[in-house]
Design a protein around this motif. Structure first.
Motif, short mmCIF file in Angstrom:
data_model
loop_
_atom_site.label_atom_id
_atom_site.label_comp_id
_atom_site.label_asym_id
_atom_site.label_seq_id
_atom_site.Cartn_x
_atom_site.Cartn_y
_atom_site.Cartn_z
N THR A 119 37.92 25.58 63.65
CA THR A 119 37.15 26.48 62.79
C THR A 119 35.99 25.71 62.15
O THR A 119 36.16 24.56 61.77
N HIS A 165 32.43 41.65 62.40
CA HIS A 165 32.05 40.86 63.59
C HIS A 165 33.32 40.27 64.24
O HIS A 165 34.11 39.61 63.55
N ARG A 175 33.97 37.70 66.09
CA ARG A 175 34.22 36.25 66.20
C ARG A 175 34.06 35.52 64.86
O ARG A 175 34.04 34.31 64.82
N ILE A 176 33.93 36.30 63.80
CA ILE A 176 33.94 35.68 62.45
C ILE A 176 35.34 35.90 61.86
O ILE A 176 35.77 37.05 61.68
N SER A 177 36.05 34.77 61.66
CA SER A 177 37.46 34.93 61.25
C SER A 177 37.61 35.31 59.77
O SER A 177 38.50 36.08 59.43
N LEU A 227 31.42 31.66 55.68
CA LEU A 227 31.92 32.30 56.91
C LEU A 227 32.67 31.28 57.74
O LEU A 227 32.29 30.10 57.79
N TYR A 228 33.78 31.69 58.32
CA TYR A 228 34.56 30.80 59.18
C TYR A 228 34.48 31.33 60.62
O TYR A 228 34.81 32.49 60.88
N VAL A 229 33.99 30.45 61.48
CA VAL A 229 33.78 30.87 62.88
C VAL A 229 34.31 29.77 63.81
O VAL A 229 34.51 28.62 63.39
N SER A 261 29.81 27.48 65.33
CA SER A 261 28.64 27.90 64.56
C SER A 261 27.42 28.10 65.46
O SER A 261 26.61 28.99 65.23
N GLU A 311 27.53 31.59 67.03
CA GLU A 311 27.52 32.77 66.17
C GLU A 311 26.32 32.83 65.22
O GLU A 311 26.07 33.87 64.61
N ILE A 347 24.68 36.05 63.04
CA ILE A 347 24.78 36.05 61.57
C ILE A 347 23.38 36.23 60.95
O ILE A 347 23.19 37.07 60.05
N CYS A 375 26.25 24.03 57.89
CA CYS A 375 27.52 24.06 58.63
C CYS A 375 28.35 22.88 58.14
O CYS A 375 27.89 21.74 58.18
#
Lengths: 395, 313
Positions: free
Chosen positions: B230, B251, B253-255, B266-268, B271, B274, B278, B294
């Motif tokens: 993540t 979204h 793929r954004i956890s 945001l946790y992805v 980065s 995504e 974003i 990031c």
């Protein structure tokens, strides 16, 4: 060993606090002085009793009432002790006596009813008709003299009821002999062998000593609860020492302060006010130790059950002031039901014991008061043990 | 370093119907700094109280240095120095007297007592204030004295329960440095806090607690690896609206998304992949970007990842 460590630290902490020192050592001595001086008139000290003026009493004796009991009354009134206190004046009618009372020529009027002798001889209650004057002290003196006589006569009646009319006749016959053989209905004497009755300073020294010994329990209770509120109890309990050792250590510390307080009050009141504390130091010490123990037990119970030191402090103050009031510690209260309530207080038994010690009273009476205190202490110890087992002393 | 100095096995503690500690298992090794992290009410203080013999266990067992807390609490207490969360000092007694009193209760006497008291005060930098009352001290100085009162007997285990609450950064750094020094001197340290940065800065291993459970335990590296897949994107911006947050949350793929007035986190998984999406969503909702970063995942990320909440929520 840890118990003594805690006790020693407690002592050092208390002796560092100026307010505690003032409250425990200076305030009681000041109160003894103020109350002893201001309320000394409530106490008939030995040297004052002879300063009372004799009371002038007008006696109206109804015609036809010249029996054995009336003659007994006359004999009683002529006895040397009574003559010092009462000046009798025979008056023929009640109206005339009333006029003398109104014009303040006499202080008190006693009317012997027509059927006084008959009433007594037939086993009914002996009653005199009394008319009080405006002088309270004179009324009290005359009232005591005549009440004493009536009490004795009524006692004779009780004998008659139990053993029969012969018993009463024998009583009357014996007492109506020569004046020198007459019963001494009133014995004017001293409260103790050493010929001293207690003074106001003595009375209030005892009352204040006891009240402030109980206050040392309040100080202990504050300390126990502050330990909890300041989180130091949490730290103490994380150390290799049991909870009961912490509690006992703190109690011992507060008790040592109370012992020091006792010694200071006794010594300083003796030196400054000449308070005589009697000739029984061991019994005096035992009484004080029991009072200290009882106050510590009350402190423990209140602290274990309270959630805040302010609540516990308020409760302790109300309890101590109430016990002192009902036991007559602020002022002797001649009201029956208050005195009855007073008997349920620690102060009552403590005062009874110490005053008896001061007056060189009967040892068995002193020990009986100490026994009552010991009983109360045992009961408080039992309650403390139960409360400790139930709630404990925790952070 | 690998021997279990503190062993907590299947411990349960209830307050009425609430379970404060729920079947907790932990092993703390000799000589390590062990961080116990969790939000308020996670059960950290209850665990510490049980470990120190201050509170009875409803179920399970705890041993310290091989000694059962249940069976021989006083023996265990001799080996522990507890620094409480609250200041536990006699404010009207001099600092040295505070330390001396507590040292005596640990059995120190005579010359050794004097030496240890001086050493403890010197360790926390209060040797010059030894005769002064704690009532006159600053918050940080009181905190340091609070530590001195728990270490003068050279305990094998030092438990510090949130020792830096409410103090200035300088005192906080001093305390954290002290913790490291105490550890180098041979003490095992258990350090609890809800400040993630503090725990991360000093701990060899960390356990994260939530609602009476340990939800993660290991070295910081091990814990980070759990969230290594993540990445965290932090956007500072203005005109952040509910609409933009809602769309980011939808979204696929954004956890996770969290936001406040001017920050969106945001946790992805990646980065790089995504970021374009974003930025497009932000532009669509007229969000004015100020900065974008990031970041490596940290313990906060792990907690958020495991519970869906922030440590200080």
């Amino acid at each position: 060993m840890n118990v003594w460590m805690i006790a020693w630290f407690e002592l050092r902490r208390m002796f560092r606090a100026r307010t505690v020192l003032i409250n425990l050592f200076v305030l009681p001595l000041l109160l003894i002085f103020i109350l002893g001086t201001a309320l000394s008139t409530f106490f008939n000290a030995d040297d004052k009793i002879h300063d009372l003026d004799p009371v002038k009493v007008a006696m109206v004796e109804s015609v036809g009432n010249k029996g054995a009991v009336s003659s007994q009354l006359n004999t009683y009134l002529q006895s040397p002790d009574i003559v010092k206190m009462i000046i009798m004046q025979d008056v023929p009618t009640t109206e005339e006596a009333e006029k003398l009372l109104r014009s303040q020529k006499v202080d008190y009027v006693v009317t012997v009813p027509v059927d006084f002798d008959h009433q007594v001889m037939t086993g009914k209650e002996a009653k005199l008709e009394l008319m009080l004057g405006s002088n309270r002290t004179a009324n009290m003196v005359a009232g005591t003299v005549f009440d004493s006589f009536l009490d004795e006569i009524n006692h004779g009646q009780s004998v008659a009821i139990v053993v029969g009319s012969m018993g009463l006749k024998q009583e009357v016959a014996v007492s109506s002999g020569s004046p020198s053989d007459a019963h001494s209905y009133v014995s004017v004497g001293k409260l103790n062998d050493a010929a001293t009755s207690y003074s106001a300073a003595q009375y209030f020294a005892v009352a204040m000593l006891i009240m402030f010994l109980l206050y040392s329990g309040g100080t202990a209770s504050d300390s126990l609860l502050n330990e909890r509120e300041n989180h130091t109890l949490y730290r103490l309990q994380s150390m290799p020492i049991s909870h009961i050792q912490i509690l006992v250590g703190k109690m011992i510390g507060s008790s040592i302060v109370a012992i020091a307080q006792t010694l200071v009050i006794i010594t300083v009141s003796y030196v400054l006010y000449g308070t005589n504390w009697g000739q029984q130091p061991v019994l005096l010490a035992v009484t004080c130790m029991l009072l200290i123990f009882a106050s510590m037990m009350i402190a423990a119970i209140v602290s274990l059950m309270s959630k805040s030191s302010s609540g516990a402090s308020n409760f302790m103050q109300v309890l101590i002031v109430a016990m002192t009031f009902f036991s007559g510690g602020f002022l002797p209260i001649p009201v029956g039901f208050i005195q009855n309530i007073g008997e349920f207080t620690l102060n009552h038994w403590g005062m009874k014991s110490i005053l008896q010690i001061m007056l060189h009273g009967n040892i068995s009476e002193i020990i009986s008061s100490i026994g009552m205190l010991a009983g109360i202490c045992a009961a408080l110890l039992a309650v403390t043990a139960i409360v400790y087992r139930k709630v404990g002393y925790h952070a | 370093m690998n021997m279990a100095f503190v062993e907590i096995k299947d411990v349960v503690k209830r307050y009425g119907t609430n379970i404060s500690v729920d079947h907790l298992n932990l092993s703390i090794h000799e000589g390590e700094i062990f961080g116990l992290l969790g939000p308020n009410g996670a059960g950290k203080s209850t665990t510490i109280n049980m470990m120190s013999g201050l509170m009875k266990l409803d179920h399970g067992s705890i041993s310290v240095d091989g000694i059962s807390v249940n069976d021989r609490p006083l023996e265990v207490k001799k080996r522990i120095g507890l620094v409480p969360q609250e200041l536990a000092l006699y404010e009207t007694m001099p600092a040295a007297d505070n330390v001396t009193f507590f040292a005596k209760l640990y059995g120190l006497r005579g010359k050794l007592l004097k030496e240890r008291v001086e050493e403890a005060l010197e360790f926390v930098g209060l040797q010059d204030r030894a005769k002064e009352m704690p009532a006159t001290f600053s918050g940080g100085m009181k905190r340091r004295l609070n530590i001195a009162c728990a270490i003068m007997h050279h305990p094998k285990l030092i438990i510090m329960d949130e020792p830096t609450v409410g103090i200035d950064p300088q005192s906080r750094n001093h305390i954290l440095e002290s913790v490291r020094t105490l550890n180098k001197m041979g003490s095992t340290i258990i350090y609890t806090s809800h400040y993630m940065e503090e725990v991360a800065a000093i701990s060899d291993r960390v356990a994260i607690m939530d609602q009476g459970h340990v939800i993660a335990c290991g070295t910081q590296q091990e814990l980070r690896e759990r969230v290594a897949s993540t990445e965290k994107i932090v956007i500072k911006a203005t005109q952040i609206t509910e609409a933009v947050i809602d769309e980011l949350e939808l979204h696929p793929r954004i956890s996770r998304v969290s936001s406040n007035e001017d920050v969106i986190e945001l946790y992805v998984a990646s980065s790089q992949q995504e970021l374009q999406d974003i930025l497009f969503i932000c532009a669509k909702h007229n969000v004015i970007l100020q900065s974008l970063a990031c970041e490596e995942p940290d313990l906060e990320s792990l907690f958020l990842n495991l519970t869906g909440r922030k440590l200080r929520d």
